[in-house]
Design a protein around this motif. Structure first.
Motif, mmCIF file in Angstrom:
data_model
loop_
_atom_site.group_PDB
_atom_site.id
_atom_site.type_symbol
_atom_site.label_atom_id
_atom_site.label_comp_id
_atom_site.label_asym_id
_atom_site.label_seq_id
_atom_site.Cartn_x
_atom_site.Cartn_y
_atom_site.Cartn_z
ATOM 1 N N SER A 354 0.813 -1.296 0.025
ATOM 2 C CA SER A 354 -0.080 0.136 -0.041
ATOM 3 C C SER A 354 0.721 1.357 0.060
ATOM 4 N N HIS A 358 0.799 4.099 -2.923
ATOM 5 C CA HIS A 358 0.755 5.550 -2.690
ATOM 6 C C HIS A 358 1.880 6.480 -3.271
ATOM 7 N N TRP A 361 1.747 6.624 -7.080
ATOM 8 C CA TRP A 361 0.458 7.508 -7.400
ATOM 9 C C TRP A 361 0.766 8.918 -7.100
ATOM 10 N N CYS A 366 1.825 5.968 -12.144
ATOM 11 C CA CYS A 366 0.744 4.750 -12.106
ATOM 12 C C CYS A 366 0.360 4.766 -13.587
ATOM 13 N N SER A 420 -8.281 8.696 -11.247
ATOM 14 C CA SER A 420 -8.394 8.503 -10.026
ATOM 15 C C SER A 420 -7.946 7.172 -9.568
ATOM 16 N N GLU A 421 -7.694 7.065 -8.183
ATOM 17 C CA GLU A 421 -7.114 5.743 -7.784
ATOM 18 C C GLU A 421 -8.194 4.572 -7.862
ATOM 19 N N GLU A 422 -9.343 4.890 -7.737
ATOM 20 C CA GLU A 422 -10.448 3.808 -7.820
ATOM 21 C C GLU A 422 -10.476 3.188 -9.383
ATOM 22 N N THR A 425 -7.353 1.139 -10.211
ATOM 23 C CA THR A 425 -7.466 -0.042 -9.499
ATOM 24 C C THR A 425 -8.175 -1.089 -10.127
#
Length: 438
Positions: A354, A358, A361, A366, A420-422, A425
């Motif tokens: 994790s 981060h 990112w 990413c 975005s992170e979502e 992923t």
């Protein structure tokens, strides 16, 4: 103003009276107290002999090894405190060669460890064997002072017949009664410097001036050479003296070797500090010393730990204080605010992953990771350069195999990178499902 001047005048007058009283009633006197031998005298038993030789104009020095012979002049005098210091035949030859060139050696025969029953010593004495000299049993009743005389001082009236307990009780009784009376003071001033010994225990030697000197040797061990009884033997001693007339052996003897002389004796105590003042011991040393340098070759003496601690205590504590001060200065020095202590516990694998995600990112890496995964997957699908029709056909096949919608497959393989992170992923998860069915 008048009161102030009056106070100053009274103060000056008072100070003048004090000065006059001090100069009138003060009486200066000196007093000498015997505190025994100092540390140098206790460590060097021949200190009094060195000072005596210096007083008559002879230079003396200390040595601890027979190798001093390499730098000695032929007219020097070498005093060897024990014949064991000439410890092998090579050293014996060096000593005799130096004597042949004109040197004078005064050697004290080693008597420790000698067995009179077997007439041999625990170790070989190379010098005595070379000179054909042997050790013989002497007079055991020899005594010149009480064993506690050095401890209690020369003023203590002790007799050899007293036991140590009786001597200490008598000494304490005299202290309690007060020994500083005029009668005892006169007695101590008239006390003779020589011990009370029988005349037959003394050795009388003639001098060049027609006078005789008296010496008091420790006759518990004596020296014997066949030349004492037979004048025809070669290399026999040229001079000796007996303590008693019926003695077969002697306390000292002299040999002539080339241009030099070897004086051999069994008692070195006559020149130690507590006995050099008795009889004519000091003058006897002066006669043997000659006119050159005088070297005392004594046994090595190593300082004890307590003596070294007292001697270097100041340097030790000063160095320790400086080291402590430097350590405190080093530990107290810092720049900026104090940083919190780092955590000693290690984090789990999921926490590590994790944290890495981060970091990537925040560092805008990413999109690069997503693009690299897409390129590798399209190369495996052989769909690097395809049109929209081929993409739709491929999306239908992958949708049937993975269960993903056709729209999600096209967005993951050829769509715009996630913002975005979502979204990132989700796209990475879809790519991994596609890769799993290949």
């Amino acid at each position: 103003m008048t009161t102030k001047r009056l106070l100053i005048g009274v103060s000056l007058l008072f100070c003048g009276l004090l000065l006059w009283g001090f100069l009138t009633f003060f009486e200066r006197y000196t007093e000498e107290k015997d505190r025994g031998w100092d540390s140098e005298a206790r460590r060097n038993l021949f200190l009094a002999a060195e000072k005596y030789l210096a007083a008559i104009g002879l230079e003396s020095q200390q040595a601890e090894n027979i190798s001093i012979l390499n730098g000695l002049s032929p007219n020097a005098t070498l005093f060897i405190a024990s014949s064991s210091q000439v410890y092998n035949p090579q050293r014996v030859a060096e000593l005799l060669n130096w004597v042949d060139s004109g040197g004078h050696a005064i050697v004290v025969a080693r008597t420790e460890g000698f067995d009179f029953d077997e007439q041999r010593s625990e170790e070989r004495d190379w010098l005595l064997e070379e000179l054909d000299v042997s050790i013989m049993e002497g007079h055991y009743e020899y005594s010149f002072e009480h064993p506690l005389q050095q401890l209690l001082g020369e003023d203590a009236e002790l007799t050899p017949e007293q036991s140590p307990g009786e001597a200490l009780r008598e000494y304490n009784r005299r202290i309690d009664a007060g020994v500083s009376t005029e009668e005892e003071a006169e007695t101590s001033q008239e006390k003779p410097r020589n011990p009370d010994v029988e005349p037959e225990d003394l050795v009388s030697l003639p001098t060049d001036h027609g006078t005789k000197i008296q010496l008091h040797f420790d006759a518990s061990h004596l020296l014997y050479h066949p030349g004492l009884d037979d004048d025809t033997i070669d290399n026999a001693p040229v001079f000796w003296a007996r303590v008693w007339r019926d003695d077969e052996a002697v306390p000292f003897m002299q040999f002539e070797r080339g241009s030099g002389v070897i004086t051999l004796l069994t008692d070195s105590g006559i020149w130690q500090s507590h006995r050099i003042g008795h009889f004519d011991h000091a003058y006897f040393l002066q006669l043997l010393a000659g006119s050159g340098d005088f070297v005392f070759l004594t046994r090595p003496r190593f300082d004890s730990l307590s003596y070294l601690a007292r001697k270097y205590a100041t340097e030790f504590f000063l160095a320790g204080a400086l080291a402590l001060l430097g350590w405190l200065f080093l530990r107290a020095r810092r720049f900026g605010p104090l940083q919190p202590s780092p955590e000693s516990a290690r984090r789990s694998l999921l926490e590590h992953i994790s944290a890495c995600g981060h970091y990537y990112w925040r560092d805008d890496q990413c999109e690069q990771l997503l693009r690299g995964q897409r390129t590798e997957l399209l190369r495996n699908l052989r769909a690097t350069d395809t049109d929209s029709i081929a993409r739709h056909k491929l999306a239908e096949k992958l949708s049937a195999a993975t269960g993903l919608s056709k729209h999600d497959i096209i967005a993951s393989l050829w769509g715009t990178p996630a913002a975005s992170e979502e979204t990132f992923t989700e796209q990475m998860r879809n790519l991994q499902r596609i890769e799993a069915v290949l």
